[in-house]
Design a protein around this motif. Structure first.
Motif, PDB file in Angstrom:
ATOM      1  N   LEU A 241      10.049 -39.260  43.076  1.00  0.00           N
ATOM      2  CA  LEU A 241      11.426 -39.283  43.597  1.00  0.00           C
ATOM      3  C   LEU A 241      12.341 -38.300  42.881  1.00  0.00           C
ATOM      4  O   LEU A 241      13.322 -37.849  43.470  1.00  0.00           O
ATOM      5  N   GLN A 242      12.062 -38.017  41.609  1.00  0.00           N
ATOM      6  CA  GLN A 242      12.886 -37.105  40.811  1.00  0.00           C
ATOM      7  C   GLN A 242      14.368 -37.480  40.847  1.00  0.00           C
ATOM      8  O   GLN A 242      15.225 -36.725  41.332  1.00  0.00           O
ATOM      9  N   PRO A 243      14.733 -38.668  40.336  1.00  0.00           N
ATOM     10  CA  PRO A 243      16.148 -39.060  40.319  1.00  0.00           C
ATOM     11  C   PRO A 243      16.933 -38.220  39.323  1.00  0.00           C
ATOM     12  O   PRO A 243      16.379 -37.663  38.366  1.00  0.00           O
ATOM     13  N   ASP A 244      18.235 -38.124  39.552  1.00  0.00           N
ATOM     14  CA  ASP A 244      19.101 -37.396  38.618  1.00  0.00           C
ATOM     15  C   ASP A 244      19.302 -38.156  37.320  1.00  0.00           C
ATOM     16  O   ASP A 244      19.584 -37.557  36.282  1.00  0.00           O
ATOM     17  N   LEU A 245      19.168 -39.487  37.376  1.00  0.00           N
ATOM     18  CA  LEU A 245      19.401 -40.310  36.189  1.00  0.00           C
ATOM     19  C   LEU A 245      18.498 -41.529  36.233  1.00  0.00           C
ATOM     20  O   LEU A 245      18.265 -42.111  37.291  1.00  0.00           O
ATOM     21  N   ALA A 246      17.999 -41.924  35.072  1.00  0.00           N
ATOM     22  CA  ALA A 246      17.238 -43.167  34.932  1.00  0.00           C
ATOM     23  C   ALA A 246      17.925 -44.032  33.887  1.00  0.00           C
ATOM     24  O   ALA A 246      18.165 -43.581  32.763  1.00  0.00           O
ATOM     25  N   ILE A 247      18.282 -45.250  34.272  1.00  0.00           N
ATOM     26  CA  ILE A 247      18.837 -46.218  33.326  1.00  0.00           C
ATOM     27  C   ILE A 247      17.671 -47.082  32.867  1.00  0.00           C
ATOM     28  O   ILE A 247      17.074 -47.827  33.650  1.00  0.00           O
ATOM     29  N   THR A 248      17.343 -46.982  31.584  1.00  0.00           N
ATOM     30  CA  THR A 248      16.071 -47.499  31.102  1.00  0.00           C
ATOM     31  C   THR A 248      16.210 -48.111  29.723  1.00  0.00           C
ATOM     32  O   THR A 248      17.228 -47.925  29.034  1.00  0.00           O
ATOM     33  N   GLY A 249      15.181 -48.840  29.311  1.00  0.00           N
ATOM     34  CA  GLY A 249      15.123 -49.341  27.950  1.00  0.00           C
ATOM     35  C   GLY A 249      14.871 -48.216  26.967  1.00  0.00           C
ATOM     36  O   GLY A 249      14.433 -47.119  27.344  1.00  0.00           O
ATOM     37  N   MET A 250      15.114 -48.481  25.710  1.00  0.00           N
ATOM     38  CA  MET A 250      15.013 -47.432  24.695  1.00  0.00           C
ATOM     39  C   MET A 250      13.596 -46.897  24.569  1.00  0.00           C
ATOM     40  O   MET A 250      13.393 -45.724  24.244  1.00  0.00           O
ATOM     41  N   ALA A 251      12.602 -47.724  24.847  1.00  0.00           N
ATOM     42  CA  ALA A 251      11.217 -47.312  24.650  1.00  0.00           C
ATOM     43  C   ALA A 251      10.806 -46.181  25.583  1.00  0.00           C
ATOM     44  O   ALA A 251       9.909 -45.397  25.252  1.00  0.00           O
ATOM     45  N   HIS A 252      11.433 -46.084  26.750  1.00  0.00           N
ATOM     46  CA  HIS A 252      11.010 -45.105  27.747  1.00  0.00           C
ATOM     47  C   HIS A 252      11.942 -43.897  27.853  1.00  0.00           C
ATOM     48  O   HIS A 252      11.685 -43.000  28.646  1.00  0.00           O
ATOM     49  N   ALA A 253      13.001 -43.872  27.071  1.00  0.00           N
ATOM     50  CA  ALA A 253      13.987 -42.802  27.203  1.00  0.00           C
ATOM     51  C   ALA A 253      13.388 -41.438  26.850  1.00  0.00           C
ATOM     52  O   ALA A 253      13.470 -40.480  27.637  1.00  0.00           O
ATOM     53  N   ASN A 254      12.781 -41.328  25.675  1.00  0.00           N
ATOM     54  CA  ASN A 254      12.244 -40.036  25.258  1.00  0.00           C
ATOM     55  C   ASN A 254      11.109 -39.533  26.157  1.00  0.00           C
ATOM     56  O   ASN A 254      11.079 -38.349  26.512  1.00  0.00           O
ATOM     57  N   PRO A 255      10.147 -40.384  26.558  1.00  0.00           N
ATOM     58  CA  PRO A 255       9.117 -39.898  27.490  1.00  0.00           C
ATOM     59  C   PRO A 255       9.688 -39.393  28.812  1.00  0.00           C
ATOM     60  O   PRO A 255       9.205 -38.398  29.360  1.00  0.00           O
ATOM     61  N   LEU A 256      10.737 -40.049  29.310  1.00  0.00           N
ATOM     62  CA  LEU A 256      11.345 -39.590  30.559  1.00  0.00           C
ATOM     63  C   LEU A 256      12.123 -38.298  30.355  1.00  0.00           C
ATOM     64  O   LEU A 256      12.122 -37.410  31.222  1.00  0.00           O
ATOM     65  N   GLU A 257      12.792 -38.175  29.221  1.00  0.00           N
ATOM     66  CA  GLU A 257      13.503 -36.919  28.920  1.00  0.00           C
ATOM     67  C   GLU A 257      12.508 -35.761  28.838  1.00  0.00           C
ATOM     68  O   GLU A 257      12.803 -34.636  29.264  1.00  0.00           O
ATOM     69  N   ALA A 258      11.324 -36.031  28.296  1.00  0.00           N
ATOM     70  CA  ALA A 258      10.297 -34.991  28.221  1.00  0.00           C
ATOM     71  C   ALA A 258       9.825 -34.560  29.609  1.00  0.00           C
ATOM     72  O   ALA A 258       9.326 -33.444  29.773  1.00  0.00           O
TER      73      ALA A 258
END
Length: 461
Positions: free
Chosen positions: A391-408
């Motif tokens: 889907l390639q969303p512009d933003l993901a609201i997520t728990g702290m554990a998944h923030a860095n992998p998604l930013e990558a």
């Protein structure tokens, strides 16, 4: 008549990946000013509290850790004597109005009889002891507050006209900015023929005062809050009392208020965003047969005040992975702001308690001409990442554990835990919520602009 598009509900079997519910101590000990929280658990629980709340040695916070050691787990030590020793020290050092025991996973596993020990020590020490089982067996960390408030409902005085008048007088003297309630109810009738309104959910005092003001604008008096700032100011509950929640993760408290204390629940959307605050007040007005006054004009003015943020997020897409049970309300608010919500992940949802919010979500999608998002309970995080990749969303609201992998993976993220601690309730605080949402989007646009400027400078050179 056009029918509303019903959301698609799915249930996966993913891990919860959320904080432990004992983290509720972080905000509850600040809200209940004369309390002391004692977390009964292992060293792991202590390490978590130190990391989540900070050491705060010099602040002398009103919480502590009762660590279960090998002797406790093997039943070589007497639980009652050990807890008596600790609580006696708490009484001598802090002299709180109430001690709240937070039972952890360990106390569940070894069958520690906290509920049996508490009344004995309460009688011996002369201090109320409330037992709440806020452990990792819950679905989300915010449910720790739900457990504590459900336990505190049993300590609220029984409602009758005399106790209600005395309680409101105490609240008026204690809470700055609140005016003393009239002896007559808002519709001119005697209070016993109408009913009292009690709001439940832990909010900062300034936000609670704002919601009190919103109610008073409609000539409706809030007789109390659960929790109150002082344990001695707990609201009176019973038949004839209407209760309304301000957070979507308080389903256990709502059930206890209805079944055990015979209160009547006001099923309303939650006061997040100008739209949610208006719908929340309108529902309360309808229950008390009061005609709302000026709500539409006030909401329109609030949306005008948010125009600078709306320009940034209108047309953008967002994916909520699920962490704190605020997801349905946040998604509805963001859709009203012009965003497209692909998916709402949520660790757990009580559809009865959130029925009004779910219906409001459908109406908002129809009003904004946006697709109704799918709602996934207990989402599998690996599957969610795969769906986000597509889907390639512009933003993901997520728990702290998944923030860095998604930013990558080049997906902008925002920690969902920030919405738990930020002041996002009420119309006035909608700017704070949008500040959190737009910050990663603005950071990306600034970085793109900076790269373009560097490219132009390189060409000129």
């Amino acid at each position: 008549m056009k029918t509303l598009e019903i959301p698609t509900f799915e249930c996966e079997t993913g891990n919860y990946h959320t904080f432990c519910p004992i983290s509720c101590v972080a905000w509850l000990y600040q809200k209940i000013e004369d309390s002391f929280f004692l977390v009964v658990g292992t060293k792991t629980c202590g390490y978590f509290l130190q990391n989540a709340l900070g050491v705060m040695i010099f602040a002398e916070p009103r919480y502590a850790m009762a660590e279960s050691e090998e002797g406790d787990i093997s039943a070589q030590l007497n639980d009652q004597k050990e807890l008596e020793r600790i609580c006696l020290r708490v009484k001598n050092d802090r002299n709180p109005s109430v001690i709240i025991w937070i039972g952890t996973c360990t106390t569940e596993i070894i069958k520690m009889d906290l509920e049996g020990i508490a009344p004995k020590l309460e009688k011996q020490l002369g201090i109320p002891i409330v037992v709440a089982r806020a452990n990792g067996l819950d679905h989300a960390f915010t449910q720790g507050e739900d457990t504590v408030l459900a336990a505190m409902t049993h300590r609220c005085p029984e409602y009758n006209r005399r106790t209600a008048d005395q309680h409101e007088g105490n609240i008026a003297r204690r809470v700055a900015g609140d005016v003393a309630p009239n002896r007559k109810f808002f519709d001119g009738k005697d209070r016993s023929s109408g009913g009292n309104l009690v709001l439940f959910g832990s909010l900062p005092s300034s936000v609670a005062s704002q919601l009190n003001l919103e109610s008073r604008r409609q000539s409706i008096s809030v007789s109390g809050w659960l929790p109150s700032q002082k344990y001695t100011d707990l609201p009176a509950l019973g038949e004839g009392v209407y209760v309304c929640g301000v957070n979507p993760f308080l389903s256990r408290t709502a059930t206890t208020l209805m079944r055990r204390r015979k209160c009547q629940l006001v099923g309303a959307p939650f006061p997040i965003g100008p739209d949610g605050t208006r719908a929340w007040i309108e529902k309360i007005c309808s229950v008390f047969d009061v005609k709302p006054n000026g709500l539409e004009e006030r909401e329109n003015q609030m949306w005008k005040n948010l125009s600078d943020y709306l320009e940034i997020i209108t047309g953008k897409s967002v994916f909520l992975m699920g962490d704190n049970l605020l997801e349905i309300s946040l998604a509805r608010f963001l859709i009203r702001c012009g965003m497209v919500v692909y998916e709402i992940g949520i660790p757990y949802m009580d559809r009865r308690y959130q029925a009004a919010e779910l219906l409001f979500l459908q109406h908002t999608c129809e009003k904004m001409k946006k697709p109704t998002p799918r709602i996934v309970e207990k989402p599998d995080n690996y599957s969610q990442v795969q769906r986000m990749h597509e889907l390639q969303p512009d933003l993901a609201i997520t728990g702290m554990a998944h923030a860095n992998p998604l930013e990558a993976r080049d997906i902008d993220t925002k920690w969902s835990v920030e919405f738990t601690f930020a002041q996002i309730h009420g119309s006035v605080n909608a700017r704070d919520a949008l500040e959190l949402v737009t910050r990663p989007l603005r950071r990306r646009s600034d970085s793109i602009l900076g790269c373009r400027n560097l490219s132009r400078q390189a060409v000129n050179v």
